[in-house]
Design a protein around this motif. Structure first.
Motif, PDB file in Angstrom:
ATOM      1  N   VAL A 243      14.392  67.850 -64.087  1.00 57.11           N
ATOM      2  CA  VAL A 243      15.239  68.861 -63.462  1.00 57.11           C
ATOM      3  C   VAL A 243      16.630  68.270 -63.214  1.00 57.11           C
ATOM      4  CG1 VAL A 243      15.564  70.293 -61.406  1.00 57.11           C
ATOM      5  CG2 VAL A 243      13.297  70.087 -62.436  1.00 57.11           C
ATOM      6  N   CYS A 244      17.652  68.997 -63.657  1.00 56.87           N
ATOM      7  CA  CYS A 244      19.022  68.490 -63.500  1.00 56.87           C
ATOM      8  C   CYS A 244      19.868  69.412 -62.634  1.00 56.87           C
ATOM      9  CB  CYS A 244      19.674  68.294 -64.868  1.00 56.87           C
ATOM     10  SG  CYS A 244      19.869  69.810 -65.809  1.00 56.87           S
ATOM     11  N   ASP A 245      19.242  70.200 -61.824  1.00 59.32           N
ATOM     12  CA  ASP A 245      19.923  71.088 -60.897  1.00 59.32           C
ATOM     13  C   ASP A 245      20.731  70.246 -59.902  1.00 59.32           C
ATOM     14  OD1 ASP A 245      20.249  72.743 -58.414  1.00 59.32           O
ATOM     15  OD2 ASP A 245      19.172  74.194 -59.646  1.00 59.32           O
ATOM     16  N   HIS A 246      21.943  70.680 -59.600  1.00 58.03           N
ATOM     17  CA  HIS A 246      22.799  69.900 -58.701  1.00 58.03           C
ATOM     18  C   HIS A 246      22.290  69.866 -57.264  1.00 58.03           C
ATOM     19  CE1 HIS A 246      26.105  68.736 -61.323  1.00 58.03           C
ATOM     20  NE2 HIS A 246      25.788  69.828 -61.990  1.00 58.03           N
ATOM     21  N   ASN A 247      21.319  70.707 -56.952  1.00 61.39           N
ATOM     22  CA  ASN A 247      20.725  70.666 -55.621  1.00 61.39           C
ATOM     23  C   ASN A 247      19.540  69.704 -55.554  1.00 61.39           C
ATOM     24  OD1 ASN A 247      22.490  72.637 -54.535  1.00 61.39           O
ATOM     25  ND2 ASN A 247      21.303  74.211 -55.567  1.00 61.39           N
ATOM     26  N   ALA A 248      19.094  69.221 -56.704  1.00 62.16           N
ATOM     27  CA  ALA A 248      17.970  68.279 -56.764  1.00 62.16           C
ATOM     28  C   ALA A 248      18.517  66.858 -56.729  1.00 62.16           C
ATOM     29  CB  ALA A 248      17.159  68.509 -58.037  1.00 62.16           C
ATOM     30  N   GLY A 249      17.710  65.947 -56.268  1.00 65.53           N
ATOM     31  CA  GLY A 249      18.104  64.546 -56.322  1.00 65.53           C
ATOM     32  C   GLY A 249      18.304  63.917 -54.968  1.00 65.53           C
ATOM     33  N   LEU A 250      18.617  62.638 -55.010  1.00 62.52           N
ATOM     34  CA  LEU A 250      18.757  61.834 -53.796  1.00 62.52           C
ATOM     35  C   LEU A 250      20.029  60.994 -53.836  1.00 62.52           C
ATOM     36  CD1 LEU A 250      15.098  60.476 -53.873  1.00 62.52           C
ATOM     37  CD2 LEU A 250      15.943  62.301 -52.394  1.00 62.52           C
ATOM     38  N   PRO A 251      21.192  61.611 -54.027  1.00 65.43           N
ATOM     39  CA  PRO A 251      22.398  60.778 -54.083  1.00 65.43           C
ATOM     40  C   PRO A 251      22.631  60.078 -52.744  1.00 65.43           C
ATOM     41  CG  PRO A 251      22.998  63.085 -53.947  1.00 65.43           C
ATOM     42  CD  PRO A 251      21.501  63.030 -54.093  1.00 65.43           C
TER      43      PRO A 251
END
Length: 187
Positions: free
Chosen positions: A15-23
């Motif tokens: 998933v590359c959604d800008h709301n996903a992830g842990l920056p």
């Protein structure tokens, strides 16, 4: 000849959604430094409008220095936006592309200067199909999002990559540097 570098974050499930992830601070610092190594970044309309968030950080700085530093870096780098619906931008360092994606990228590659980044999934997929991406820099977050935009959706041909470098972040994220191993024919 300048390189076209696809730089994107994604989760383990693609998933590359800008709301996903842990920056975090380390990842923000990495991307701040990366932007300093390029002359421009290519965006589609949707991603460009999402990135306008960083203008609010310039106006109202965060308590996190690395977020503020990234906001300055993203503000400075030239942004070329590919859109059928936007006629103009009001961000001083952003312009609407004058030509189609293939023509614009081929012209950019021929110019002297630093590398060109691609930060929109849709543009990365289109450029991959045109065989115009020289390098991938994929930051994989150690999580499964479970929903959202799948990065390689719409790719129907086998593409093999050669891993050339890795970087591990303290939060467990992994940055993978790839070059295309096979020259797949443009579609």
């Amino acid at each position: 000849m300048r390189k076209i570098i696809a730089a994107l974050n994604m989760t383990l499930d693609g998933v590359c959604d800008h709301n996903a992830g842990l920056p975090d601070e380390e990842i923000h610092q990495h991307y701040t430094e990366l932007l300093g190594q390029g002359d421009a970044i290519l965006y589609g309309r949707t991603t460009y409008q999402l990135m306008e968030f960083w203008r609010t950080i310039l106006e109202n700085p965060s308590e996190q220095k690395t977020m503020n530093d990234f906001a300055v870096a993203i503000d400075k780098i030239q942004k070329i936006v590919f859109s059928h619906t936007l006629d103009a931008t009001d961000w001083g360092s952003a312009t609407i592309a004058k030509h189609d994606l293939k023509s614009e990228v081929l012209a950019l590659k021929q110019q002297t200067g630093k590398d060109i980044f691609v930060g929109s999934r849709s543009l990365i997929i289109q450029l991959l199909k045109l065989n115009l991406i020289d390098e991938f820099q994929l930051c994989i977050y150690p999580m499964v999002e479970g929903k959202g935009l799948a990065f390689f959706e719409g790719i129907s041909d086998r593409i093999i990559f050669n891993l050339v470098k890795t970087k591990i972040f303290k939060n467990g994220s992994l940055l993978l540097y790839y070059q295309l191993k096979n020259d797949h024919p443009p579609t």
